[in-house]
Design a protein around this motif. Structure first.
Motif, PDB file in Angstrom:
ATOM      1  N   ARG A  66       0.750  -1.401   0.035  1.00  0.00           N
ATOM      2  CA  ARG A  66      -0.075   0.107  -0.192  1.00  0.00           C
ATOM      3  C   ARG A  66       1.022   1.322  -0.044  1.00  0.00           C
ATOM      4  N   CYS A  67       1.908   1.395  -0.785  1.00  0.00           N
ATOM      5  CA  CYS A  67       2.848   2.090  -0.805  1.00  0.00           C
ATOM      6  C   CYS A  67       3.243   2.541  -2.112  1.00  0.00           C
ATOM      7  N   HIS A  68       3.347   3.885  -2.626  1.00  0.00           N
ATOM      8  CA  HIS A  68       3.595   3.865  -4.042  1.00  0.00           C
ATOM      9  C   HIS A  68       5.377   4.313  -4.040  1.00  0.00           C
ATOM     10  N   ILE A  69       6.048   3.638  -4.738  1.00  0.00           N
ATOM     11  CA  ILE A  69       7.442   3.752  -5.013  1.00  0.00           C
ATOM     12  C   ILE A  69       7.950   4.257  -6.417  1.00  0.00           C
ATOM     13  N   LEU A  70       8.887   5.206  -6.218  1.00  0.00           N
ATOM     14  CA  LEU A  70       9.585   5.513  -7.252  1.00  0.00           C
ATOM     15  C   LEU A  70      11.212   5.298  -6.981  1.00  0.00           C
ATOM     16  N   GLU A  71      11.868   4.385  -7.718  1.00  0.00           N
ATOM     17  CA  GLU A  71      13.366   4.264  -7.253  1.00  0.00           C
ATOM     18  C   GLU A  71      14.091   4.974  -8.095  1.00  0.00           C
ATOM     19  N   LEU A  72      15.028   5.559  -7.198  1.00  0.00           N
ATOM     20  CA  LEU A  72      15.747   6.619  -7.801  1.00  0.00           C
ATOM     21  C   LEU A  72      17.096   5.943  -8.143  1.00  0.00           C
ATOM     22  N   VAL A  73      17.700   5.108  -7.246  1.00  0.00           N
ATOM     23  CA  VAL A  73      19.131   4.488  -7.327  1.00  0.00           C
ATOM     24  C   VAL A  73      18.908   2.977  -6.794  1.00  0.00           C
ATOM     25  N   ASN A  74      19.229   1.986  -7.614  1.00  0.00           N
ATOM     26  CA  ASN A  74      19.250   0.626  -7.249  1.00  0.00           C
ATOM     27  C   ASN A  74      19.751  -0.067  -8.210  1.00  0.00           C
ATOM     28  N   ARG A  75      21.221  -0.098  -8.350  1.00  0.00           N
ATOM     29  CA  ARG A  75      21.883  -0.611  -9.487  1.00  0.00           C
ATOM     30  C   ARG A  75      22.979  -1.698  -9.022  1.00  0.00           C
ATOM     31  N   PRO A  76      23.160  -2.773  -9.933  1.00  0.00           N
ATOM     32  CA  PRO A  76      24.168  -3.581  -9.344  1.00  0.00           C
ATOM     33  C   PRO A  76      25.491  -3.041  -9.221  1.00  0.00           C
ATOM     34  N   THR A  77      25.629  -2.049 -10.078  1.00  0.00           N
ATOM     35  CA  THR A  77      26.939  -1.216 -10.098  1.00  0.00           C
ATOM     36  C   THR A  77      27.423  -0.394  -8.968  1.00  0.00           C
ATOM     37  N   ASP A  78      26.236  -0.297  -8.033  1.00  0.00           N
ATOM     38  CA  ASP A  78      26.214   0.474  -6.740  1.00  0.00           C
ATOM     39  C   ASP A  78      25.398  -0.092  -5.801  1.00  0.00           C
ATOM     40  N   SER A  79      25.858  -1.132  -5.500  1.00  0.00           N
ATOM     41  CA  SER A  79      24.997  -2.090  -4.699  1.00  0.00           C
ATOM     42  C   SER A  79      25.343  -1.763  -2.934  1.00  0.00           C
ATOM     43  N   ALA A  80      26.000  -0.991  -2.827  1.00  0.00           N
ATOM     44  CA  ALA A  80      26.131  -0.479  -1.335  1.00  0.00           C
ATOM     45  C   ALA A  80      24.840   0.410  -0.696  1.00  0.00           C
ATOM     46  N   ILE A  81      24.181   0.833  -1.701  1.00  0.00           N
ATOM     47  CA  ILE A  81      23.173   1.682  -1.406  1.00  0.00           C
ATOM     48  C   ILE A  81      21.851   1.623  -2.371  1.00  0.00           C
ATOM     49  N   SER A  82      20.767   1.838  -1.925  1.00  0.00           N
ATOM     50  CA  SER A  82      19.676   2.190  -2.843  1.00  0.00           C
ATOM     51  C   SER A  82      18.810   3.358  -2.231  1.00  0.00           C
ATOM     52  N   ILE A  83      18.066   4.178  -3.048  1.00  0.00           N
ATOM     53  CA  ILE A  83      17.379   5.316  -2.658  1.00  0.00           C
ATOM     54  C   ILE A  83      16.031   5.160  -3.464  1.00  0.00           C
ATOM     55  N   ALA A  84      14.830   5.466  -3.055  1.00  0.00           N
ATOM     56  CA  ALA A  84      13.647   5.294  -3.608  1.00  0.00           C
ATOM     57  C   ALA A  84      12.815   6.365  -2.726  1.00  0.00           C
ATOM     58  N   ARG A  85      11.946   7.220  -3.548  1.00  0.00           N
ATOM     59  CA  ARG A  85      10.861   7.949  -2.858  1.00  0.00           C
ATOM     60  C   ARG A  85       9.755   7.004  -2.630  1.00  0.00           C
ATOM     61  N   ALA A  86       9.078   7.209  -1.423  1.00  0.00           N
ATOM     62  CA  ALA A  86       7.716   6.636  -1.192  1.00  0.00           C
ATOM     63  C   ALA A  86       6.653   7.525  -0.782  1.00  0.00           C
ATOM     64  N   ARG A  87       5.506   7.219  -1.400  1.00  0.00           N
ATOM     65  CA  ARG A  87       4.340   7.867  -1.131  1.00  0.00           C
ATOM     66  C   ARG A  87       3.334   7.062  -0.677  1.00  0.00           C
ATOM     67  N   VAL A  88       2.754   7.571   0.555  1.00  0.00           N
ATOM     68  CA  VAL A  88       1.742   6.762   1.282  1.00  0.00           C
ATOM     69  C   VAL A  88       0.421   7.875   1.239  1.00  0.00           C
ATOM     70  N   GLU A  89      -0.698   7.439   0.629  1.00  0.00           N
ATOM     71  CA  GLU A  89      -1.817   8.206   0.690  1.00  0.00           C
ATOM     72  C   GLU A  89      -2.704   8.437   1.938  1.00  0.00           C
ATOM     73  N   PRO A  90      -3.366   9.460   2.034  1.00  0.00           N
ATOM     74  CA  PRO A  90      -3.811   9.958   3.562  1.00  0.00           C
ATOM     75  C   PRO A  90      -4.963   8.610   3.938  1.00  0.00           C
ATOM     76  N   GLY A  91      -4.668   8.384   5.032  1.00  0.00           N
ATOM     77  CA  GLY A  91      -5.400   7.341   5.848  1.00  0.00           C
ATOM     78  C   GLY A  91      -4.881   5.699   5.603  1.00  0.00           C
ATOM     79  N   PHE A  92      -3.893   5.784   4.791  1.00  0.00           N
ATOM     80  CA  PHE A  92      -3.352   4.297   4.564  1.00  0.00           C
ATOM     81  C   PHE A  92      -2.263   3.913   5.505  1.00  0.00           C
ATOM     82  N   THR A  93      -2.102   2.675   5.773  1.00  0.00           N
ATOM     83  CA  THR A  93      -1.107   2.415   6.486  1.00  0.00           C
ATOM     84  C   THR A  93      -0.120   1.398   5.741  1.00  0.00           C
ATOM     85  N   THR A  94       0.984   1.260   5.755  1.00  0.00           N
ATOM     86  CA  THR A  94       1.788   0.254   4.894  1.00  0.00           C
ATOM     87  C   THR A  94       1.703  -1.111   5.652  1.00  0.00           C
ATOM     88  N   MET A  95       2.096  -2.083   4.921  1.00  0.00           N
ATOM     89  CA  MET A  95       2.051  -3.557   5.412  1.00  0.00           C
ATOM     90  C   MET A  95       3.155  -3.506   6.508  1.00  0.00           C
TER      91      MET A  95
END
Length: 121
Positions: free
Chosen positions: A19-48
């Protein structure tokens, strides 16, 4: 790692089963030390409620208001500017308690891998 400027493409945002919208910015095998994603949760929702096995995660809240549940801590309100530290294997979920989208960045180390995600509900 090579120099790179990442321009998010809103068209790549997707809704997850938690129940979360995700937009991945960085998640690459060539830079496996870190990943960064933007998450968006709509009003009234709870993530699993879930854990990431072997992956430490941080939530950097950029807008909206929520209630964060992490580990054994009591649920706590979060808002823009707050940082939540989530150790690997620690149960977590977040509720949007506001009237606008709750937006935060998920910063994982090492980088997020779907097979390390484990639902708790």
């Amino acid at each position: 790692m090579k120099p790179l400027i990442v321009k998010p493409d809103e068209g790549n945002e997707y809704l997850t089963i938690e129940r979360c919208h995700i937009l991945e910015l960085v998640n690459r095998p060539t830079d496996s030390a870190i990943s960064i994603a933007r998450a968006r949760v709509e009003p009234g929702f709870t993530t699993m409620r879930h854990v990431l096995d072997g992956i430490d995660e941080r939530y950097l809240i950029v807008s909206g208001a929520g209630l964060m549940e992490v580990g054994d801590l009591p649920p706590q309100p979060v808002e823009s500017g707050d940082l939540v530290l989530i150790p690997a294997g620690c149960g977590q979920r977040i509720t949007n308690t506001g009237k606008e989208d709750l937006i935060f960045y998920c910063i994982c180390s090492p980088g997020f891998q779907q097979d390390k995600y484990r639902a708790l509900e």
